[in-house]
Scaffold this motif. Structure first.
Motif, PDB file in Angstrom:
ATOM      1  N   ASP A  53      -5.654   5.053  45.917  1.00  0.00           N
ATOM      2  CA  ASP A  53      -4.531   4.128  45.722  1.00  0.00           C
ATOM      3  C   ASP A  53      -3.582   4.598  44.608  1.00  0.00           C
ATOM      4  O   ASP A  53      -2.742   3.838  44.129  1.00  0.00           O
ATOM      5  CB  ASP A  53      -5.042   2.715  45.419  1.00  0.00           C
ATOM      6  N   GLY A  54      -3.726   5.867  44.223  1.00  0.00           N
ATOM      7  CA  GLY A  54      -2.873   6.431  43.175  1.00  0.00           C
ATOM      8  C   GLY A  54      -1.452   6.652  43.666  1.00  0.00           C
ATOM      9  O   GLY A  54      -1.204   6.828  44.855  1.00  0.00           O
ATOM     10  N   LYS A  55      -0.531   6.636  42.732  1.00  0.00           N
ATOM     11  CA  LYS A  55       0.877   6.917  43.047  1.00  0.00           C
ATOM     12  C   LYS A  55       1.323   8.080  42.168  1.00  0.00           C
ATOM     13  O   LYS A  55       1.132   8.060  40.951  1.00  0.00           O
ATOM     14  CB  LYS A  55       1.740   5.684  42.798  1.00  0.00           C
ATOM     15  N   ASN A  56       1.914   9.087  42.805  1.00  0.00           N
ATOM     16  CA  ASN A  56       2.296  10.302  42.085  1.00  0.00           C
ATOM     17  C   ASN A  56       3.695  10.743  42.501  1.00  0.00           C
ATOM     18  O   ASN A  56       4.082  10.602  43.657  1.00  0.00           O
ATOM     19  CB  ASN A  56       1.309  11.436  42.395  1.00  0.00           C
ATOM     20  N   LYS A  57       4.441  11.277  41.541  1.00  0.00           N
ATOM     21  CA  LYS A  57       5.787  11.800  41.827  1.00  0.00           C
ATOM     22  C   LYS A  57       5.929  13.166  41.176  1.00  0.00           C
ATOM     23  O   LYS A  57       5.766  13.311  39.957  1.00  0.00           O
ATOM     24  CB  LYS A  57       6.856  10.839  41.293  1.00  0.00           C
ATOM     25  N   VAL A  58       6.203  14.158  41.996  1.00  0.00           N
ATOM     26  CA  VAL A  58       6.336  15.543  41.543  1.00  0.00           C
ATOM     27  C   VAL A  58       7.781  15.822  41.141  1.00  0.00           C
ATOM     28  O   VAL A  58       8.714  15.411  41.835  1.00  0.00           O
ATOM     29  CB  VAL A  58       5.898  16.504  42.665  1.00  0.00           C
ATOM     30  N   MET A  59       7.968  16.544  40.039  1.00  0.00           N
ATOM     31  CA  MET A  59       9.319  16.897  39.586  1.00  0.00           C
ATOM     32  C   MET A  59       9.352  18.342  39.076  1.00  0.00           C
ATOM     33  O   MET A  59       8.501  18.743  38.297  1.00  0.00           O
ATOM     34  CB  MET A  59       9.785  15.951  38.473  1.00  0.00           C
ATOM     35  N   VAL A  60      10.373  19.093  39.524  1.00  0.00           N
ATOM     36  CA  VAL A  60      10.526  20.486  39.100  1.00  0.00           C
ATOM     37  C   VAL A  60      11.983  20.755  38.730  1.00  0.00           C
ATOM     38  O   VAL A  60      12.825  20.878  39.614  1.00  0.00           O
ATOM     39  CB  VAL A  60      10.119  21.475  40.222  1.00  0.00           C
ATOM     40  N   ASP A  61      12.276  20.799  37.452  1.00  0.00           N
ATOM     41  CA  ASP A  61      13.579  21.238  36.939  1.00  0.00           C
ATOM     42  C   ASP A  61      14.768  20.425  37.460  1.00  0.00           C
ATOM     43  O   ASP A  61      15.573  19.937  36.680  1.00  0.00           O
ATOM     44  CB  ASP A  61      13.792  22.731  37.236  1.00  0.00           C
ATOM     45  N   THR A  62      14.883  20.282  38.777  1.00  0.00           N
ATOM     46  CA  THR A  62      16.026  19.568  39.341  1.00  0.00           C
ATOM     47  C   THR A  62      15.831  18.052  39.304  1.00  0.00           C
ATOM     48  O   THR A  62      16.715  17.306  39.722  1.00  0.00           O
ATOM     49  CB  THR A  62      16.271  20.003  40.796  1.00  0.00           C
ATOM     50  N   GLY A  63      14.684  17.584  38.822  1.00  0.00           N
ATOM     51  CA  GLY A  63      14.444  16.152  38.695  1.00  0.00           C
ATOM     52  C   GLY A  63      15.135  15.583  37.466  1.00  0.00           C
ATOM     53  O   GLY A  63      15.743  16.302  36.673  1.00  0.00           O
ATOM     54  N   GLU A  64      15.036  14.280  37.314  1.00  0.00           N
ATOM     55  CA  GLU A  64      15.735  13.626  36.212  1.00  0.00           C
ATOM     56  C   GLU A  64      15.081  13.865  34.853  1.00  0.00           C
ATOM     57  O   GLU A  64      15.769  14.005  33.836  1.00  0.00           O
ATOM     58  CB  GLU A  64      15.816  12.109  36.472  1.00  0.00           C
ATOM     59  N   LEU A  65      13.761  13.852  34.807  1.00  0.00           N
ATOM     60  CA  LEU A  65      13.087  13.983  33.507  1.00  0.00           C
ATOM     61  C   LEU A  65      13.361  15.334  32.853  1.00  0.00           C
ATOM     62  O   LEU A  65      13.559  16.340  33.540  1.00  0.00           O
ATOM     63  CB  LEU A  65      11.571  13.824  33.670  1.00  0.00           C
ATOM     64  N   SER A  66      13.332  15.350  31.530  1.00  0.00           N
ATOM     65  CA  SER A  66      13.469  16.609  30.789  1.00  0.00           C
ATOM     66  C   SER A  66      12.121  17.316  30.771  1.00  0.00           C
ATOM     67  O   SER A  66      11.167  16.834  30.157  1.00  0.00           O
ATOM     68  CB  SER A  66      13.928  16.323  29.351  1.00  0.00           C
ATOM     69  N   ASP A  67      12.039  18.454  31.468  1.00  0.00           N
ATOM     70  CA  ASP A  67      10.786  19.215  31.500  1.00  0.00           C
ATOM     71  C   ASP A  67      10.301  19.543  30.095  1.00  0.00           C
ATOM     72  O   ASP A  67       9.106  19.495  29.807  1.00  0.00           O
ATOM     73  CB  ASP A  67      10.986  20.532  32.267  1.00  0.00           C
TER      74      ASP A  67
END
Length: 381
Positions: A126-140
């Motif tokens: 039931d986990g929820k995960n969101k992958v982000m690589v460079d082009t995402g909003e968060l600051s890597d």
């Protein structure tokens, strides 16, 4: 399953799938970053490539409402090219920055993160995960710093104890509440080598970058390059590594862990003249698999013309004249005229003068005038 046990299993699994470093952070608001981004915005230091609002870039819960933790990962890439081809007087070459060597890191990083997300999903159905690589909003970088991957250096790169700053970063937001890792202590100390070495003074102060002056950004723009930067980019056709290369933390750092990131000689250090009239199909075939191709061929070809002017490459004059006369893009025609003037042969000056008679674009004519202005007064006729 207890989260401490799951965390350890994730760490072990990350090693099996080729992740070089992994860290865990809270999904709390990045308050300090938010203030810094607002300041950057006020000063007009942003590149314009940033994705999302300041709130989306600093508040993980806006991206995944159930967010409890962020997992940060790092992949090391090479800093040296083995048997690199030399740029010679007969065959001048350009240079792609190290972060663009090999297969586009977005593809490789996303593969690792998606495997990690699938592993967590299997353990926590039931986990929820969101992958982000460079082009995402968060600051890597902000995530990596909080997760203990490394500290944020004065050159604004994340510097890891193991791999220096030659690492790609990516993250996975999850609703699993992992115990956060401890940040790494900043060890730049009083060193200012990156600030002193920046060709354009883009590092305003330790940790603050004016992206509008950064060569890495400027090589990706599509308009005419401002005059003050043309002599600064040298033979760089994409990106800039100066602030990383001079960093003492990167001394003798060179990791060849991932075959995907190994540079191809003719791609990472391409011959300049053949790039001038490369078709879209040829460009995609040659450079389409690297991250440096994301803006298309126009900025690369503009930078190629500037590099040939920088080299004063007389062997390129005939080809540059052809570009100036026939290319449909004003930025390319105008930069070609500037480059011809910079090279400075009589043939080049005469070609610019003749081309002006048929050129009706104001900006291109302005560049032609700049090209002709390179002619020494004593040689004008």
């Amino acid at each position: 399953m207890h989260t401490d046990q799951l965390k350890q299993e994730i760490i072990e699994y990350s090693k099996k799938i080729g992740i070089d470093k992994i860290g865990f952070a809270s999904a709390d608001v990045f308050g300090e970053l938010k203030e810094r981004l607002r300041r950057q915005q006020e000063l007009k230091y942003q590149s314009g490539f940033e994705k999302g609002t300041i709130e989306e870039r600093t508040e993980p819960k806006r991206l995944l409402p159930e967010a409890q933790s962020i997992i940060s990962i790092a992949l090391a890439y090479p800093s040296r090219m083995k048997d690199a081809p030399r740029s010679t007087r007969e065959e001048r070459r350009g240079l792609f920055a190290r972060a663009s060597w090999g297969v586009d890191y977005h593809i490789v990083m996303r593969d690792r993160l998606e495997k990690l997300a699938a592993f967590i999903q299997e353990k926590v159905p039931d986990g929820k995960n969101k992958v982000m690589v460079d082009t995402g909003e968060l600051s890597d970088r902000a995530v990596a710093e909080r997760a203990g991957i490394g500290f944020s250096g004065k050159n604004t790169s994340i510097i890891t104890p193991e791999f220096g700053s030659f690492v790609y970063l990516g993250e996975l937001i999850t609703n699993v509440p992992f115990v956060p890792d401890e940040p790494v202590d900043d060890s730049c100390g009083s060193c200012t080598k990156c600030i002193d070495a920046c060709p354009t003074g883009a590092i305003v102060q330790g940790g603050q970058l004016n992206a509008q002056r950064c060569i890495a950004f400027l090589t990706q723009t599509k308009d005419f390059l401002p005059d003050e930067f043309r002599s600064k980019i040298g033979n760089r056709v994409y990106g800039c590594d100066t602030c990383q290369v001079v960093c003492p933390k990167n001394h003798k750092v060179d990791f060849h862990i991932h075959p995907e990131f190994e540079p191809e000689h003719e791609v990472a250090k391409p011959k300049l003249i053949p790039m001038l009239r490369m078709s879209n199909r040829e460009f995609k075939r040659t450079f389409g698999h690297i991250s440096g191709s994301w803006r298309g061929k126009k900025p690369i070809q503009r930078n190629t013309l500037i590099a040939l002017g920088h080299y004063k490459d007389e062997t390129a004059v005939e080809e540059i004249i052809a570009v100036m006369l026939s290319d449909p893009r004003p930025v390319i025609r105008g930069t070609a005229a500037w480059s011809l003037g910079k090279i400075g042969t009589e043939e080049a000056f005469q070609a610019i003068k003749r081309a002006m008679d048929n050129e009706d674009n104001e900006q291109v004519r302005f560049e032609m005038e700049k090209g002709l202005a390179f002619r020494p007064p004593s040689s004008t006729k």
